[in-house]
Design a protein around this motif. Structure first.
Motif, PDB file in Angstrom:
ATOM      1  N   VAL A 218      -6.223   0.671   4.842  1.00 18.80           N
ATOM      2  CA  VAL A 218      -5.433   0.823   3.653  1.00 18.80           C
ATOM      3  C   VAL A 218      -4.096   1.793   4.038  1.00 18.80           C
ATOM      4  O   VAL A 218      -2.652   1.245   4.057  1.00 18.80           O
ATOM      5  CB  VAL A 218      -5.837   1.066   2.392  1.00 18.80           C
TER       6      VAL A 218
ATOM      7  N   PHE B 198       0.770  -1.227  -0.185  1.00 17.98           N
ATOM      8  CA  PHE B 198       0.012   0.230  -0.001  1.00 17.98           C
ATOM      9  C   PHE B 198       0.809   1.268   0.192  1.00 17.98           C
ATOM     10  O   PHE B 198       0.287   2.380  -0.476  1.00 17.98           O
ATOM     11  CB  PHE B 198      -1.002   0.002   1.163  1.00 17.98           C
TER      12      PHE B 198
ATOM     13  N   GLN C 247      -2.893  -5.071   5.270  1.00 15.31           N
ATOM     14  CA  GLN C 247      -3.196  -5.668   3.779  1.00 15.31           C
ATOM     15  C   GLN C 247      -4.036  -7.080   3.905  1.00 15.31           C
ATOM     16  O   GLN C 247      -4.951  -7.104   3.135  1.00 15.31           O
ATOM     17  CB  GLN C 247      -1.946  -6.143   3.140  1.00 15.31           C
TER      18      GLN C 247
END
Lengths: 166, 235
Positions: free
Chosen positions: B55, B18, B60
């Motif tokens: 996020v 991310f 994740q």
């Protein structure tokens, strides 16, 4: 929308030689050029219109223009008696049929999602809802059974135009 | 809490893939306007703000394994009201792209694979497609005012080509007739293609940009081959 944004993102050179129309632009062109003539007296019930997310908010963001005025102009050419949902245009509420929701199998959640749309439609008292989107059309037809709105007619915008042809 | 332990806790966070995402997820003010307007808020205890925060924090596995990013319809109402302009639609699509392809829910992945393999989600052979559209065209020609109607398939140099939603050659063939009636009344020089006729692109839904690109590329190639002047965005 996926095809149009795909062309712009990956195949912009193809668009240099190719003309394009949205469903709205083409119908408006036919009406303005007098190539089709419409009878406004075919439907006298109260009608309302649903803005699909991808022709409105998402088109505005992706292509710099949301198609809010165009379908309303077309409705004006087809019928006398229609009202907007509230809220509408870029503040509209999704019907719950987008993003692949009709194919994921999460059906209970999809039907729950649609409750706000059905409340909006009920509040207008309309017996027909016009939509220019295949997913919205499927979802709304599916929802009306769940929300005791069996009498609601769900009609494609181009179906309305075709029905009003003289 | 002392400065040392704060540093320690922050170091425990791993933003994983991310970190490189450019959807402005890190500037979330946690105001919650997105969650207030989202019809899917509350399902599975999720909402758009929670997703964005997860996020931003690099959670994740939790995000990718959650059902919610697939229940979200990517309607963009949340990002439309977001004061920080966070690109929540694309966050959802990218999260979806991280799912193992054999764990994509429902029939979506099967549809993508079928479309890549056969040219359409249904896996409908070309001759069956032609049979269906000609059959519906013959029905339309029986309606008063449309006696001369014929469906022009693969007409080279046509002014307009339109794609077709797969349900219109499957469960809802009656709905093919609306546009056909309009074209007929307008005297349009139009056509449909017997190859890559489908306007749907489920790669968009599964976050599979490569599949999406292939499908769009086929349409582009086909339009060129048929020397089409104008393309109608039907979907």
């Amino acid at each position: 929308m996926a095809t149009r944004s795909g062309f712009e993102r990956w195949y912009p050179e193809a668009l240099k030689k190719l003309g394009t129309y949205t469903v709205f632009d083409l119908i408006i062109k036919y009406i303005k050029e007098g190539r089709i003539t419409l009878d406004k007296s075919k439907f006298d019930m109260l009608i309302t219109y649903h803005d699909p997310c991808h022709y409105g908010r998402k088109a505005e963001k992706l292509f710099g223009h949301g198609y809010f005025e165009e379908p309303r102009w077309i409705l004006d050419q087809c019928v006398e008696n229609w009202v907007d949902l509230y809220p509408a245009r870029d503040n509209q509420i999704c019907c719950g049929g987008g993003g692949g929701a009709l194919t994921t199998g999460y059906n209970q959640e999809r039907i729950y999602y649609g409750r706000k749309k059905m409340e909006q439609i009920k509040a207008t008292g309309a017996t027909m809802i016009v939509v220019p989107c295949d997913s919205c059309h499927s979802q709304l037809n599916n929802l009306k059974k769940e929300y005791e709105m069996d009498n609601l007619q769900v009609k494609y915008l181009w179906e309305l135009v075709a029905d009003c042809l003289i | 809490m002392s400065n040392t332990s704060e540093k320690f806790l922050i170091n425990l966070l791993d933003h994983g893939c991310f970190k490189s995402w450019t959807f402005s997820q890190d500037v979330c003010l946690t105001c919650g306007i997105c969650s207030s307007c989202c019809p899917a808020s509350g399902i599975d205890g999720f909402d758009p703000r929670k997703l964005v925060r997860m996020v931003a924090l690099g959670l994740q596995d939790e995000v990718v394994e959650a059902r919610w990013p697939w229940i979200c319809t990517i309607c963009a109402k949340c990002e439309n009201v977001c004061p920080m302009d966070i690109d929540i639609s694309n966050i959802v699509r990218r999260v979806r792209s991280l799912r193992d392809r054999d764990r994509v829910p429902g029939v979506l992945q099967k549809g993508v694979e079928m479309a890549l393999k056969t040219g359409n989600i249904l896996g409908l052979p070309k001759e069956d497609f032609i049979f269906i559209v000609e059959d519906v065209a013959a029905e339309l020609a029986e309606e008063p005012g449309f006696e001369e109607f014929k469906v022009p398939i693969d007409k080279k140099g046509a002014n307009i080509l339109c794609t077709i939603h797969n349900k219109l050659v499957n469960t809802h063939t009656e709905d093919l007739k609306h546009w056909w009636k309009i074209f007929y009344a307008a005297g349009e020089d139009w056509t449909i293609s017997s190859d890559y006729w489908e306007g749907c692109n489920w790669g968009y839904f599964t976050g599979d940009d490569m599949a999406s690109k292939t499908m769009v590329g086929r349409i582009a190639e086909n339009l060129k081959k048929l020397e089409i002047k104008n393309f109608l965005w039907c979907e």
